[in-house]
Enzyme design. Structure first.
Site, mmCIF file in Angstrom:
data_model
loop_
_atom_site.group_PDB
_atom_site.id
_atom_site.type_symbol
_atom_site.label_atom_id
_atom_site.label_comp_id
_atom_site.label_asym_id
_atom_site.label_seq_id
_atom_site.Cartn_x
_atom_site.Cartn_y
_atom_site.Cartn_z
ATOM 1 N N ALA A 14 0.819 -1.227 0.000
ATOM 2 C CA ALA A 14 0.000 0.000 0.000
ATOM 3 C C ALA A 14 0.848 1.270 0.000
ATOM 4 O O ALA A 14 0.304 2.366 0.041
ATOM 5 C CB ALA A 14 -0.930 -0.003 1.213
ATOM 6 N N ARG A 39 8.006 -0.005 3.473
ATOM 7 C CA ARG A 39 8.434 1.395 3.740
ATOM 8 C C ARG A 39 7.421 2.078 4.663
ATOM 9 O O ARG A 39 6.384 2.566 4.209
ATOM 10 C CB ARG A 39 8.585 2.149 2.416
ATOM 11 C CG ARG A 39 9.821 1.714 1.615
ATOM 12 C CD ARG A 39 9.829 2.322 0.246
ATOM 13 N NE ARG A 39 8.749 1.815 -0.580
ATOM 14 C CZ ARG A 39 8.468 2.249 -1.815
ATOM 15 N NH1 ARG A 39 9.209 3.200 -2.354
ATOM 16 N NH2 ARG A 39 7.481 1.733 -2.502
ATOM 17 N N VAL A 62 6.130 -9.123 2.915
ATOM 18 C CA VAL A 62 5.369 -10.356 2.647
ATOM 19 C C VAL A 62 6.277 -11.579 2.467
ATOM 20 O O VAL A 62 5.784 -12.704 2.416
ATOM 21 C CB VAL A 62 4.407 -10.226 1.429
ATOM 22 C CG1 VAL A 62 3.343 -9.169 1.677
ATOM 23 C CG2 VAL A 62 5.168 -9.969 0.133
ATOM 24 N N TYR A 154 9.096 -13.110 -14.278
ATOM 25 C CA TYR A 154 8.008 -12.225 -13.820
ATOM 26 C C TYR A 154 6.665 -12.714 -14.355
ATOM 27 O O TYR A 154 5.701 -12.906 -13.596
ATOM 28 C CB TYR A 154 8.271 -10.774 -14.248
ATOM 29 C CG TYR A 154 7.105 -9.865 -13.894
ATOM 30 C CD1 TYR A 154 6.823 -9.567 -12.564
ATOM 31 C CD2 TYR A 154 6.256 -9.347 -14.879
ATOM 32 C CE1 TYR A 154 5.726 -8.768 -12.225
ATOM 33 C CE2 TYR A 154 5.162 -8.554 -14.548
ATOM 34 C CZ TYR A 154 4.906 -8.266 -13.226
ATOM 35 O OH TYR A 154 3.818 -7.492 -12.889
HETATM 36 P P1 NDP Z 1 4.819 -0.081 -7.233
HETATM 37 O O1 NDP Z 1 6.272 -0.393 -7.312
HETATM 38 O O2 NDP Z 1 4.390 1.339 -7.302
HETATM 39 O O3 NDP Z 1 4.187 -0.751 -5.927
HETATM 40 C C1 NDP Z 1 4.593 -2.023 -5.479
HETATM 41 C C2 NDP Z 1 4.183 -2.175 -4.032
HETATM 42 O O4 NDP Z 1 4.555 -3.498 -3.598
HETATM 43 C C3 NDP Z 1 4.878 -1.189 -3.125
HETATM 44 O O5 NDP Z 1 3.939 -0.663 -2.223
HETATM 45 C C4 NDP Z 1 5.903 -2.024 -2.384
HETATM 46 O O6 NDP Z 1 6.075 -1.527 -1.063
HETATM 47 C C5 NDP Z 1 5.191 -3.376 -2.352
HETATM 48 N N1 NDP Z 1 6.117 -4.490 -2.104
HETATM 49 C C6 NDP Z 1 7.105 -4.951 -2.912
HETATM 50 N N2 NDP Z 1 7.750 -5.955 -2.297
HETATM 51 C C7 NDP Z 1 7.153 -6.130 -1.095
HETATM 52 C C8 NDP Z 1 7.378 -6.994 0.020
HETATM 53 N N3 NDP Z 1 8.369 -7.900 0.005
HETATM 54 N N4 NDP Z 1 6.585 -6.901 1.095
HETATM 55 C C9 NDP Z 1 5.592 -5.977 1.137
HETATM 56 N N5 NDP Z 1 5.327 -5.129 0.135
HETATM 57 C C10 NDP Z 1 6.116 -5.200 -0.968
HETATM 58 O O7 NDP Z 1 4.164 -0.909 -8.440
HETATM 59 P P2 NDP Z 1 2.635 -1.186 -8.859
HETATM 60 O O8 NDP Z 1 1.691 -0.440 -7.996
HETATM 61 O O9 NDP Z 1 2.569 -1.007 -10.313
HETATM 62 O O10 NDP Z 1 2.555 -2.739 -8.557
HETATM 63 C C11 NDP Z 1 1.570 -3.336 -7.753
HETATM 64 C C12 NDP Z 1 1.283 -4.721 -8.298
HETATM 65 O O11 NDP Z 1 0.790 -4.604 -9.628
HETATM 66 C C13 NDP Z 1 2.491 -5.635 -8.401
HETATM 67 O O12 NDP Z 1 2.093 -6.945 -8.010
HETATM 68 C C14 NDP Z 1 2.835 -5.614 -9.902
HETATM 69 O O13 NDP Z 1 3.480 -6.791 -10.315
HETATM 70 C C15 NDP Z 1 1.464 -5.501 -10.490
HETATM 71 N N6 NDP Z 1 1.343 -4.976 -11.847
HETATM 72 C C16 NDP Z 1 1.892 -3.777 -12.202
HETATM 73 C C17 NDP Z 1 1.714 -3.293 -13.489
HETATM 74 C C18 NDP Z 1 2.326 -2.013 -13.952
HETATM 75 O O14 NDP Z 1 2.518 -1.847 -15.171
HETATM 76 N N7 NDP Z 1 2.628 -1.068 -13.075
HETATM 77 C C19 NDP Z 1 0.869 -4.011 -14.456
HETATM 78 C C20 NDP Z 1 0.363 -5.262 -13.973
HETATM 79 C C21 NDP Z 1 0.564 -5.698 -12.714
HETATM 80 P P3 NDP Z 1 7.455 -1.452 -0.247
HETATM 81 O O15 NDP Z 1 8.565 -1.317 -1.246
HETATM 82 O O16 NDP Z 1 7.274 -0.260 0.631
HETATM 83 O O17 NDP Z 1 7.479 -2.743 0.518
HETATM 84 C C1 8X3 Z 2 3.300 -5.362 -15.657
HETATM 85 C C2 8X3 Z 2 2.753 -5.219 -17.030
HETATM 86 O O1 8X3 Z 2 3.313 -5.422 -19.495
HETATM 87 O O2 8X3 Z 2 5.024 -4.513 -18.014
HETATM 88 O O3 8X3 Z 2 2.817 -6.512 -15.068
HETATM 89 O O4 8X3 Z 2 4.511 -6.841 -17.920
HETATM 90 S S1 8X3 Z 2 3.955 -5.517 -18.161
#
Ligand code: NDP
Ligand code: 8X3
Length: 254
Positions: A14, A39, A62, A154
């Protein structure tokens, strides 16, 4: 005041992107948010923005079993009913081809996107089943369905999320607990900064000249899925920016 006032959504990841936008969206509609990530200062800022009465925060990695147990204890102590669990924490690391990719990056993606999601789900699910309600919403990706160069591990983690979501549905039939997998395409968040190890210029270039999805677009999908009547289960949502489409299958010639 909205009838949803006392509903609770637990959101992993979040502290930025989809997770943060979803926290704000649900709080605006009167939900209580349990926001977790690594964070903590980011979570504090989110709590400040949303309002302390609507937002509980907890530092959770996580990938760390004790942190997940701590989250379960926190929810129990506060006597919160989980109406929605948003398994959103996740990341992509690198875009190198499989023969060049960093093996540790692969392991980190598997630990976070698969093991972390499974661990959180398995830990929090029994309370939802006991309450005969609740909704597990997973954040998958189009990368779990469509292959692209450099997507290797991924994309495979997100394919796991897709099948795990369907199998959860199978197990949870008759319990009242719903499951949805949301599979976004290109969305501008910190995702590419993380993928390219902090290289902001490289990350920015991904979104240059295109109109990507926003974190708010994904929050809208999560909110819509969660707010269908109890007899409706949205199995999956796949969404892409209009500018994104499919590559033809490639054929390498001599
Ligand atoms: P961000 O990098 O903005 O957000 C990722 C979030 O995941 C952060 O809040 C980070 O928090 C948290 N996170 C990462 N590792 C951990 C961990 N070990 N424990 C707890 N929290 C963790 O990216 P998005 O919002 O884009 O990504 C969110 C989800 O969406 C991901 O699962 C990503 O794979 C997926 N996704 C993203 C796409 C895109 O193009 N952006 C498209 C499709 C899917 P912190 O570092 O503070 O722990
Ligand atoms: C993130 C979307 O297209 O970069 O899951 O893989 S893409």
């Amino acid at each position: 005041m909205s009838s949803e006032l006392f509903k609770t959504i637990v959101i992993t990841g979040a502290s930025s992107g989809f997770g943060s936008a979803t926290a704000k969206k649900f709080a605006e509609h009167g939900w209580r948010v349990v926001a977790v990530a690594r964070r903590f200062e980011r979570l504090q800022a989110l709590q400040q923005e949303i309002g302390i009465e609507r937002c509980e925060i907890l530092q959770v990695d996580v990938c760390v079993q004790n942190d997940i147990a701590k989250l379960a204890g926190f929810i129990k102590d506060k006597q919160l009913n989980i109406d929605v669990l948003l398994n959103n924490a996740g990341l992509a690391l690198g875009l190198d081809s499989a023969d060049k990719a960093d093996l540790q990056d692969w392991k980190t993606m598997i630990d976070t996107n698969i093991s972390g999601l499974v661990n959180v789900t398995r830990t929090l699910l029994p309370a939802m089943v006991a309450a005969k309600s609740g909704h597990v919403i997973n954040i998958g990706s189009i990368a779990g369905t469509y292959a692209y160069p450099g997507g290797n591990a991924y994309g495979a983690t997100k394919a796991f999320v897709s099948q795990f979501s369907l199998n959860l549905r199978a197990d949870l039939a008759g319990t009242g607990v719903r499951v949805t997998n949301i599979e976004p395409g290109l969305a501008e968040t910190e995702f590419s900064i993380v993928r390219f190890d902090g290289d902001k210029e490289k990350a920015d270039s991904v979104y240059q000249g295109v109109h990507p999805l926003t974190a708010e677009d994904i929050a809208e999908s999560v909110y819509w899925s969660a707010n269908q009547p109890a007899h409706v289960n949205v199995n999956r949502i796949e969404l892409m920016p209009t500018c994104q489409s499919f590559a033809p299958l490639s054929i390498s010639k001599n």
